[in-house]
Design a protein around this motif. Structure first.
Motif, PDB file in Angstrom:
ATOM      1  N   GLU A 280       0.820  -1.200   0.000  1.00  0.00           N
ATOM      2  CA  GLU A 280       0.000   0.000   0.000  1.00  0.00           C
ATOM      3  C   GLU A 280       0.859   1.257   0.000  1.00  0.00           C
ATOM      4  N   SER A 281       0.345   2.302  -0.625  1.00  0.00           N
ATOM      5  CA  SER A 281       0.996   3.602  -0.568  1.00  0.00           C
ATOM      6  C   SER A 281       0.666   4.244   0.776  1.00  0.00           C
ATOM      7  N   PRO A 282       1.411   5.287   1.171  1.00  0.00           N
ATOM      8  CA  PRO A 282       1.095   5.979   2.432  1.00  0.00           C
ATOM      9  C   PRO A 282      -0.347   6.480   2.501  1.00  0.00           C
ATOM     10  N   ILE A 283      -0.884   6.966   1.377  1.00  0.00           N
ATOM     11  CA  ILE A 283      -2.264   7.467   1.387  1.00  0.00           C
ATOM     12  C   ILE A 283      -3.254   6.323   1.527  1.00  0.00           C
ATOM     13  N   GLN A 284      -2.997   5.196   0.884  1.00  0.00           N
ATOM     14  CA  GLN A 284      -3.861   4.024   1.058  1.00  0.00           C
ATOM     15  C   GLN A 284      -3.840   3.569   2.515  1.00  0.00           C
ATOM     16  N   GLN A 285      -2.677   3.597   3.138  1.00  0.00           N
ATOM     17  CA  GLN A 285      -2.570   3.242   4.549  1.00  0.00           C
ATOM     18  C   GLN A 285      -3.348   4.226   5.406  1.00  0.00           C
ATOM     19  N   ALA A 286      -3.251   5.508   5.054  1.00  0.00           N
ATOM     20  CA  ALA A 286      -3.958   6.550   5.816  1.00  0.00           C
ATOM     21  C   ALA A 286      -5.464   6.350   5.730  1.00  0.00           C
ATOM     22  N   VAL A 287      -5.957   6.089   4.525  1.00  0.00           N
ATOM     23  CA  VAL A 287      -7.395   5.880   4.333  1.00  0.00           C
ATOM     24  C   VAL A 287      -7.873   4.646   5.109  1.00  0.00           C
ATOM     25  N   ARG A 288      -7.083   3.584   5.042  1.00  0.00           N
ATOM     26  CA  ARG A 288      -7.458   2.368   5.772  1.00  0.00           C
ATOM     27  C   ARG A 288      -7.502   2.623   7.274  1.00  0.00           C
ATOM     28  N   TYR A 289      -6.547   3.405   7.766  1.00  0.00           N
ATOM     29  CA  TYR A 289      -6.519   3.710   9.197  1.00  0.00           C
ATOM     30  C   TYR A 289      -7.723   4.560   9.591  1.00  0.00           C
ATOM     31  N   ILE A 290      -8.068   5.539   8.758  1.00  0.00           N
ATOM     32  CA  ILE A 290      -9.235   6.395   9.033  1.00  0.00           C
ATOM     33  C   ILE A 290     -10.496   5.543   9.160  1.00  0.00           C
ATOM     34  N   HIS A 291     -10.698   4.641   8.219  1.00  0.00           N
ATOM     35  CA  HIS A 291     -11.907   3.809   8.235  1.00  0.00           C
ATOM     36  C   HIS A 291     -11.932   2.882   9.444  1.00  0.00           C
ATOM     37  N   ALA A 292     -10.764   2.391   9.822  1.00  0.00           N
ATOM     38  CA  ALA A 292     -10.708   1.494  10.982  1.00  0.00           C
ATOM     39  C   ALA A 292     -10.955   2.243  12.290  1.00  0.00           C
ATOM     40  N   ALA A 293     -10.519   3.502  12.337  1.00  0.00           N
ATOM     41  CA  ALA A 293     -10.617   4.275  13.580  1.00  0.00           C
ATOM     42  C   ALA A 293     -11.982   4.928  13.785  1.00  0.00           C
ATOM     43  N   LEU A 294     -12.703   5.191  12.691  1.00  0.00           N
ATOM     44  CA  LEU A 294     -14.020   5.807  12.842  1.00  0.00           C
ATOM     45  C   LEU A 294     -14.946   4.909  13.665  1.00  0.00           C
ATOM     46  N   PRO A 295     -15.834   5.498  14.507  1.00  0.00           N
ATOM     47  CA  PRO A 295     -16.132   6.924  14.612  1.00  0.00           C
ATOM     48  C   PRO A 295     -15.314   7.650  15.678  1.00  0.00           C
ATOM     49  N   GLY A 296     -14.217   7.080  16.124  1.00  0.00           N
ATOM     50  CA  GLY A 296     -13.413   7.742  17.141  1.00  0.00           C
ATOM     51  C   GLY A 296     -12.750   9.007  16.620  1.00  0.00           C
ATOM     52  N   ASP A 297     -12.145   9.754  17.509  1.00  0.00           N
ATOM     53  CA  ASP A 297     -11.445  10.972  17.121  1.00  0.00           C
ATOM     54  C   ASP A 297     -10.226  10.617  16.267  1.00  0.00           C
ATOM     55  N   ILE A 298     -10.059  11.333  15.175  1.00  0.00           N
ATOM     56  CA  ILE A 298      -8.946  11.082  14.262  1.00  0.00           C
ATOM     57  C   ILE A 298      -8.294  12.403  13.925  1.00  0.00           C
ATOM     58  N   THR A 299      -7.004  12.523  14.169  1.00  0.00           N
ATOM     59  CA  THR A 299      -6.289  13.753  13.846  1.00  0.00           C
ATOM     60  C   THR A 299      -5.261  13.495  12.761  1.00  0.00           C
ATOM     61  N   LEU A 300      -4.922  14.554  12.052  1.00  0.00           N
ATOM     62  CA  LEU A 300      -3.894  14.461  11.023  1.00  0.00           C
ATOM     63  C   LEU A 300      -2.576  14.004  11.628  1.00  0.00           C
ATOM     64  N   GLN A 301      -2.249  14.527  12.812  1.00  0.00           N
ATOM     65  CA  GLN A 301      -0.990  14.172  13.472  1.00  0.00           C
ATOM     66  C   GLN A 301      -0.946  12.675  13.791  1.00  0.00           C
ATOM     67  N   GLU A 302      -2.070  12.152  14.252  1.00  0.00           N
ATOM     68  CA  GLU A 302      -2.156  10.730  14.613  1.00  0.00           C
ATOM     69  C   GLU A 302      -1.934   9.844  13.395  1.00  0.00           C
ATOM     70  N   VAL A 303      -2.597  10.181  12.289  1.00  0.00           N
ATOM     71  CA  VAL A 303      -2.461   9.387  11.070  1.00  0.00           C
ATOM     72  C   VAL A 303      -1.054   9.526  10.493  1.00  0.00           C
ATOM     73  N   ALA A 304      -0.493  10.727  10.582  1.00  0.00           N
ATOM     74  CA  ALA A 304       0.867  10.951  10.074  1.00  0.00           C
ATOM     75  C   ALA A 304       1.870  10.037  10.765  1.00  0.00           C
ATOM     76  N   VAL A 305       1.719   9.861  12.081  1.00  0.00           N
ATOM     77  CA  VAL A 305       2.599   8.961  12.829  1.00  0.00           C
ATOM     78  C   VAL A 305       2.451   7.533  12.317  1.00  0.00           C
ATOM     79  N   LYS A 306       1.207   7.136  12.041  1.00  0.00           N
ATOM     80  CA  LYS A 306       0.949   5.762  11.597  1.00  0.00           C
ATOM     81  C   LYS A 306       1.572   5.456  10.239  1.00  0.00           C
ATOM     82  N   VAL A 307       1.602   6.456   9.346  1.00  0.00           N
ATOM     83  CA  VAL A 307       2.115   6.206   7.997  1.00  0.00           C
ATOM     84  C   VAL A 307       3.531   6.755   7.796  1.00  0.00           C
ATOM     85  N   HIS A 308       4.135   7.249   8.888  1.00  0.00           N
ATOM     86  CA  HIS A 308       5.528   7.711   8.866  1.00  0.00           C
ATOM     87  C   HIS A 308       5.772   8.859   7.881  1.00  0.00           C
ATOM     88  N   LEU A 309       4.877   9.846   7.932  1.00  0.00           N
ATOM     89  CA  LEU A 309       5.062  11.080   7.184  1.00  0.00           C
ATOM     90  C   LEU A 309       4.846  12.233   8.151  1.00  0.00           C
TER      91      LEU A 309
END
Length: 247
Positions: A144-173
């Motif tokens: 997966e590309s970093p954006i595909q990983q980010a999208v997958r993480y967003i869908h898995a985390a919803l409906p919880g709080d999701i921040t750009l900083q949190e996702v950035a850590v997960k995809v190493h950007l």
């Protein structure tokens, strides 16, 4: 931890000297192994040598940084590339994104910015090594590309709080780079995408359950009913009550 190598590419010697000092002060296990004055000189050196990271200015004579990155991307196992520019202009950021640079830093580069950049690269390289040594589980479409990983993480985390900083850590950007990359590839801002996904979940609940609208709002992460209703109407064109009546 073994030292990783950096190739500095900038037509101004004093800039390369300043960058070398900032890298040293970042206290990450990276060392400058070569300095070049333009992209062509860097490519010639890389024909017979290796660098884990190439840090290059955008605008240089003979061959600029963007052309250098494009040339490197055509090679097998290219190094990580960090674009460095004195131009705080989105046009240059966009060009760096299209060239698949790992990061984009503005001159004069501060120690903390360099530290965050190297931390991001170090995390991504560690993850890549771990994936290489682990049993292959990639799909036929490849990793997966970093954006595909980010999208997958967003869908898995919803409906919880999701921040750009949190996702950035997960995809190493770093967050600002992820924000630009996300908008470029998804054609929508990160925050707007997250809100749209919340509304999609809300649509499903409104259509397939008898939950009260207040309960639906809470299920998709909104404690304020009025804010939820306004957001829902802005995105879908109707209020939750109107939508439910039509389904």
């Amino acid at each position: 931890m073994p030292m990783s190598s950096i190739l500095l590419v900038d037509d101004e010697r004093w800039v390369r000297t300043a960058l070398r000092k900032v890298i040293e002060r970042s206290e990450y296990p990276y060392e400058v192994v070569k300095e070049c004055a333009n992209g062509l000189e860097a490519l010639d050196w890389l024909e017979y040598h290796h660098a884990d990271v190439v840090m290059t200015d955008v605008k240089m004579p003979v061959m600029d940084g963007l052309t250098l990155v494009k040339q490197l991307r055509e090679r097998h196992n290219p190094p990580e590339v960090v674009m460095i520019s004195g131009y705080d202009d989105f046009q240059y950021v966009q060009s760096a994104l299209r060239a698949q640079a790992a990061d984009y830093l503005l001159k004069p580069v501060e120690v903390e910015d360099m530290r965050k950049c190297l931390e991001t690269i170090q995390a991504r390289r560690s993850q890549d090594k771990a994936e290489e040594s682990a049993p292959s589980s990639a799909t036929e479409d490849g990793p997966e590309s970093p954006i595909q990983q980010a999208v997958r993480y967003i869908h898995a985390a919803l409906p919880g709080d999701i921040t750009l900083q949190e996702v950035a850590v997960k995809v190493h950007l770093n967050p600002s780079y992820l924000s630009q990359l996300f908008k470029q590839q998804m054609k929508i801002n990160f925050i707007d995408y997250v809100q749209e996904q919340r509304m999609e979940k809300a649509k499903h609940l409104l259509s397939h359950t008898t939950l009260r609208i207040t309960e639906v709002a809470q299920r998709v992460g909104y404690s304020d009913l009025a804010y939820f209703s306004n957001t829902y109407k802005r995105i879908t064109g109707m209020t939750p009550s109107e939508f439910r009546k039509r389904t």
